[in-house]
Design a protein around this motif. Structure first.
Motif, short mmCIF file in Angstrom:
data_model
loop_
_atom_site.label_atom_id
_atom_site.label_comp_id
_atom_site.label_asym_id
_atom_site.label_seq_id
_atom_site.Cartn_x
_atom_site.Cartn_y
_atom_site.Cartn_z
N TYR A 114 0.82 -1.21 0.00
CA TYR A 114 0.00 0.00 0.00
C TYR A 114 0.86 1.27 0.00
O TYR A 114 0.49 2.28 -0.59
N VAL A 115 2.01 1.23 0.68
CA VAL A 115 2.93 2.37 0.65
C VAL A 115 3.37 2.64 -0.78
O VAL A 115 3.41 3.80 -1.23
N LYS A 116 3.67 1.57 -1.49
CA LYS A 116 4.07 1.72 -2.90
C LYS A 116 2.90 2.22 -3.74
O LYS A 116 3.08 3.06 -4.63
N ARG A 117 1.71 1.71 -3.46
CA ARG A 117 0.51 2.11 -4.22
C ARG A 117 0.27 3.62 -4.09
O ARG A 117 -0.03 4.30 -5.07
N PHE A 118 0.44 4.15 -2.87
CA PHE A 118 0.19 5.58 -2.64
C PHE A 118 1.43 6.44 -2.84
O PHE A 118 1.38 7.66 -2.66
N LYS A 119 2.58 5.79 -3.15
CA LYS A 119 3.84 6.51 -3.40
C LYS A 119 4.25 7.35 -2.19
O LYS A 119 4.67 8.51 -2.32
N LEU A 120 4.12 6.75 -1.01
CA LEU A 120 4.51 7.43 0.23
C LEU A 120 6.01 7.25 0.47
O LEU A 120 6.55 6.15 0.28
N LYS A 121 6.66 8.31 0.90
CA LYS A 121 8.10 8.26 1.19
C LYS A 121 8.29 8.07 2.69
O LYS A 121 7.95 8.96 3.48
N MET A 122 8.84 6.93 3.07
CA MET A 122 8.91 6.56 4.48
C MET A 122 9.90 7.40 5.28
O MET A 122 9.84 7.45 6.51
#
Length: 287
Positions: A114-122
């Motif tokens: 889901y992080v990849k799906r929303f392109k969130l930068k950790m």
């Protein structure tokens, strides 16, 4: 078994009284929860999350009384609301490290997907995220511990249509994969018309509607025609009505009843959720 059951629940906060003799939320569906500001939506959700205690009655989540099984119930629920409570100065990866150990069913693979799906930068700090990214991250955190009930309190408020649709798409995809239930409180009724299965409408602390959404929109009927047809006797049969200078518009619980009342001299149309809310508000929500 139902996802949520309220039994004889009452809660008084100042002059406001929430009174729910019985409410059941079906398992495996998206239930929209709507009502005007001050109608009791937030109080209902806080009771469900055990953030408030009812003055009387009981609430069950998946057959578990929330007062007798607080830890198990909290594992069962994923919540997305505003504010999220995440610290602004913490990086997303550190927030995940803090929260994930509390959930024995945490799914790291699902989280990363889901992080990849929303392109969130950790490595980004939470406070630096846009409003849409904050909602996306909150949803990712809620879904990644595999809850069976997802409670959403205005999750798409203030977001642009593209971000709103992306959040809804992820939510529906997740439901298909994980067989979860969603309780969705929102003012954006168009989102519910796209994704909802059931509709619960609350007014003045009382549940006025709890019906399948497709049946509700199919059965209810908006009529528009000459003012002379909207006599006092006819008005008593309407769920709500509005009068302008030259015409009147009303909401009827079924098209068959509308045709019996008005015949061929009016126009008939299918209402939206917003139409239903507006007409019920005009007539106190009683029918």
């Amino acid at each position: 078994m139902d996802a949520i059951i309220f039994k004889d629940v009452k809660k008084q906060l100042g002059d406001f009284v929430l009174d729910i003799p019985y409410l059941e939320i079906k398992k495996g569906y998206i239930t929209g929860f709507v009502g005007e500001n001050g109608a009791g939506k937030t109080t209902t959700i806080k009771l469900m999350l055990d953030m408030l205690r009812p003055d009387s009655g009981s609430i069950e989540i998946d057959g578990m009384d929330i007062r007798n099984n607080p830890i198990e119930v909290k594992k069962y629920i994923g919540y997305v609301g505003d504010p999220t409570g995440y610290p602004d100065e913490s990086k997303l990866k550190d927030i995940k490290k803090m929260y994930a150990p509390f959930y024995e069913d945490w799914d790291e693979t699902l989280f990363e997907r889901y992080v990849k799906r929303f392109k969130l930068k950790m490595d980004c700090k939470y406070g630096k995220l846009s409003t849409g990214q904050k909602k996306q991250f909150a949803l990712v955190m809620a879904l990644s511990h595999n809850p069976k009930l997802i409670v959403l309190d205005e999750p798409t408020s203030g977001l642009d249509p593209v971000v709103r649709q992306d959040i809804l798409d992820v939510l529906m995809e997740h439901m298909q994969d994980e067989e979860v239930s969603v309780f969705y409180s929102t003012h954006i009724t168009s989102d519910l018309e796209r994704a909802g299965d059931y509709l619960v409408y609350i007014k003045d602390g009382k549940i006025r509607i709890n019906e399948p959404l497709d049946e509700l929109l199919q059965d209810y009927c908006v009529v528009n025609g000459p003012i002379r047809l909207f006599t006092k006797e006819i008005q008593k049969e309407l769920l709500g009505y509005k009068v302008s200078k030259f015409s009147a518009t009303g909401l009827v619980k079924s098209k068959a009843l509308a045709e019996e009342l008005f015949g061929v001299e009016v126009q008939y149309s299918t209402p939206s959720i917003e139409d239903i809310m507006i007409f019920l508000a005009d007539k106190g929500g009683e029918y």
